[in-house]
Scaffold this active site. Structure first.
Site, mmCIF file in Angstrom:
data_model
loop_
_atom_site.group_PDB
_atom_site.id
_atom_site.type_symbol
_atom_site.label_atom_id
_atom_site.label_comp_id
_atom_site.label_asym_id
_atom_site.label_seq_id
_atom_site.Cartn_x
_atom_site.Cartn_y
_atom_site.Cartn_z
ATOM 1 C CE1 TYR A 143 -3.060 3.103 0.743
ATOM 2 C CE2 TYR A 143 -1.846 3.328 2.809
ATOM 3 C CZ TYR A 143 -2.739 3.828 1.885
ATOM 4 O OH TYR A 143 -3.291 5.061 2.074
ATOM 5 C CG ASP A 287 0.023 -1.800 13.778
ATOM 6 O OD1 ASP A 287 -0.269 -1.242 12.708
ATOM 7 O OD2 ASP A 287 -0.820 -2.277 14.556
HETATM 8 N N1 UFG Z 1 -5.625 -0.772 16.697
HETATM 9 C C1 UFG Z 1 -5.982 -1.585 17.756
HETATM 10 N N2 UFG Z 1 -7.133 -2.292 17.656
HETATM 11 C C2 UFG Z 1 -7.936 -2.256 16.563
HETATM 12 C C3 UFG Z 1 -7.561 -1.416 15.475
HETATM 13 C C4 UFG Z 1 -6.394 -0.685 15.580
HETATM 14 O O1 UFG Z 1 -5.290 -1.667 18.778
HETATM 15 O O2 UFG Z 1 -8.961 -2.950 16.544
HETATM 16 C C5 UFG Z 1 -4.403 0.014 16.809
HETATM 17 C C6 UFG Z 1 -3.410 -0.271 15.711
HETATM 18 O O3 UFG Z 1 -2.605 -1.363 16.066
HETATM 19 C C7 UFG Z 1 -2.661 1.059 15.623
HETATM 20 C C8 UFG Z 1 -3.711 2.093 16.012
HETATM 21 O O4 UFG Z 1 -4.743 1.384 16.660
HETATM 22 O O5 UFG Z 1 -1.651 1.068 16.583
HETATM 23 C C9 UFG Z 1 -4.292 2.811 14.815
HETATM 24 O O6 UFG Z 1 -4.705 1.843 13.884
HETATM 25 P P1 UFG Z 1 -5.580 2.185 12.581
HETATM 26 O O7 UFG Z 1 -5.827 0.891 11.887
HETATM 27 O O8 UFG Z 1 -6.733 3.018 12.968
HETATM 28 O O9 UFG Z 1 -4.619 3.104 11.751
HETATM 29 P P2 UFG Z 1 -3.135 2.786 11.206
HETATM 30 O O10 UFG Z 1 -2.224 3.620 12.043
HETATM 31 O O11 UFG Z 1 -2.833 1.363 11.100
HETATM 32 O O12 UFG Z 1 -3.325 3.239 9.715
HETATM 33 C C10 UFG Z 1 -3.175 4.528 9.295
HETATM 34 C C11 UFG Z 1 -3.994 4.769 8.033
HETATM 35 C C12 UFG Z 1 -3.456 3.928 6.909
HETATM 36 C C13 UFG Z 1 -1.988 4.196 6.750
HETATM 37 C C14 UFG Z 1 -1.287 3.904 8.046
HETATM 38 C C15 UFG Z 1 0.188 4.170 7.974
HETATM 39 O O13 UFG Z 1 -5.327 4.469 8.281
HETATM 40 O O14 UFG Z 1 -4.120 4.252 5.711
HETATM 41 O O15 UFG Z 1 -1.826 4.755 9.052
HETATM 42 O O16 UFG Z 1 0.856 3.460 8.976
HETATM 43 F F1 UFG Z 1 -1.444 3.414 5.804
#
Ligand code: UFG
Length: 327
Positions: A143, A287
């Site tokens: 991605y 992550d």
């Molecule tokens: N998390 C949990 N439980 C869940 C969902 C998420 O603990 O059920 C945690 C994740 O591990 C992370 C944080 O919450 O630490 C945020 O997670 P998100 O999935 O909401 O967002 P991300 O940081 O993974 O993703 C975002 C954008 C993506 C982008 C990414 C870059 O949404 O499009 O940042 O790292 F690619």
């Protein structure tokens, strides 16, 4: 300005389209509705919309024949990090190959500026507490790689064809229209805040915390949550500047404040007034422990001033939409 907004029925695209319309711009929408929602286009009152794919050259030819755009804002993309690892083909095809088809029409039609949704995922593992635009870009998943490829293509298209670009690298988009007309509703939902609010509403039993043993103050991952309306405003300011100065630019969009997963859950409890059960589980693959933007460049160069920089406002707006839409 007359602006083609791809992905206008999706989360960030719809909030930006709404703001463009409210500021007097003319929006033409293009969305294939794979992840977007048709009713959003109705809510926004967009009359000029096309249901179809950015990779369909015949449809694009028709759209560019029927309208003369000063700019294109390109939001449509696949954005599930995990899926991109197991199905890289659809990410490279959709996010890169089809974007080139769109870019070629922009060049042919003499579009002045192209605003592109990029991501902090293009940086990969953070080497510093705050990530600035010149941080090395080494994406750790297809991605992020697909978004970085388009960034490179945009630089080449500017050199060769004079197409100006504004590359916006989002950190964690969150929140919703304060009037709750539109909001975040991905299907499937993977993002933290809407999932926590699902637990608050009783639509799921608990929220899983992916990893409690990170090297952070409370052991959970830290992210920079940025209100979707503040993202939207940065698109408009970036576009205006690209056109006025006839120059391209790249900006990180975040608040520069990090909040842990546990802090997000606590804020959701306070805002919703509901109990939220948690379950500590394994880390989620891919992550990074901490992702926080150094976003001073957008503030200085664009005069961008996030309106809802505190987590409470972001969650309040998200909750308002979530409750009205899903309760
Ligand atoms: N998390 C949990 N439980 C869940 C969902 C998420 O603990 O059920 C945690 C994740 O591990 C992370 C944080 O919450 O630490 C945020 O997670 P998100 O999935 O909401 O967002 P991300 O940081 O993974 O993703 C975002 C954008 C993506 C982008 C990414 C870059 O949404 O499009 O940042 O790292 F690619």
């Amino acid at each position: 300005m007359k602006i083609l907004v791809t992905g206008a029925a999706g989360y960030i695209g719809s909030h930006t389209a709404l703001r463009l319309i409210e500021q007097g711009h003319q929006v033409v929408a293009l969305d294939n509705l794979v992840y977007g929602h048709r009713d959003v286009l109705t809510t926004l009152g967009i009359k000029d919309y096309y249901i179809g794919d950015i990779g369909d050259p015949n449809l694009l030819r028709r759209i560019f024949q029927e309208h003369r755009f000063e700019a294109v804002m390109h939001f449509s993309a696949f954005a599930y990090v995990g899926e991109s690892v197991t199905k890289p083909d659809i990410y490279y095809n959709n996010n890169v190959v089809r974007t080139v088809t769109l870019l070629d029409r922009c060049v042919e039609a003499g579009v002045k500026a192209f605003v592109f949704s990029s991501t902090c995922a293009t940086y990969g593992m953070a080497r510093s507490d705050r990530i600035s635009e010149d941080h090395p870009q080494n994406p750790i998943n297809p991605y992020g790689q697909s978004k970085l490829m388009v960034e490179h293509i945009l630089r080449d298209y500017e050199r060769a064809y004079d197409l100006r670009h504004v590359i916006l690298r989002y950190f964690n988009a969150a929140g919703a229209d304060p009037k709750a007309r539109i909001g975040e509703r991905h299907d499937p939902e993977t993002h933290l805040i809407p999932l926590v609010l699902d637990a608050a509403l009783g639509r799921r039993d608990s929220i899983k915390i992916f990893g409690t043993d990170y090297d952070t103050p409370d052991g959970t991952c830290i992210r920079d949550y940025i209100h979707v309306n503040d993202l939207a405003q940065a698109h408009i300011l970036g576009l205006e500047q690209a056109i006025n100065q006839n120059a391209s630019a790249i900006y990180n969009l975040g608040n520069g404040n990090g909040y842990s997963v546990k802090e997000v859950i606590e804020t959701c409890r306070e805002v919703s007034g509901r109990p939220i059960q948690t379950e500590a589980t394994e880390r989620r693959a891919g992550d990074p422990p901490v992702l926080v933007a150094a976003a001073d460049k957008a503030r200085k160069q664009l005069g961008w001033q996030p309106e809802f920089a505190d987590l409470e406002s972001i969650v309040t707006h998200a909750w308002r939409f979530h409750e009205s839409h899903f309760a």
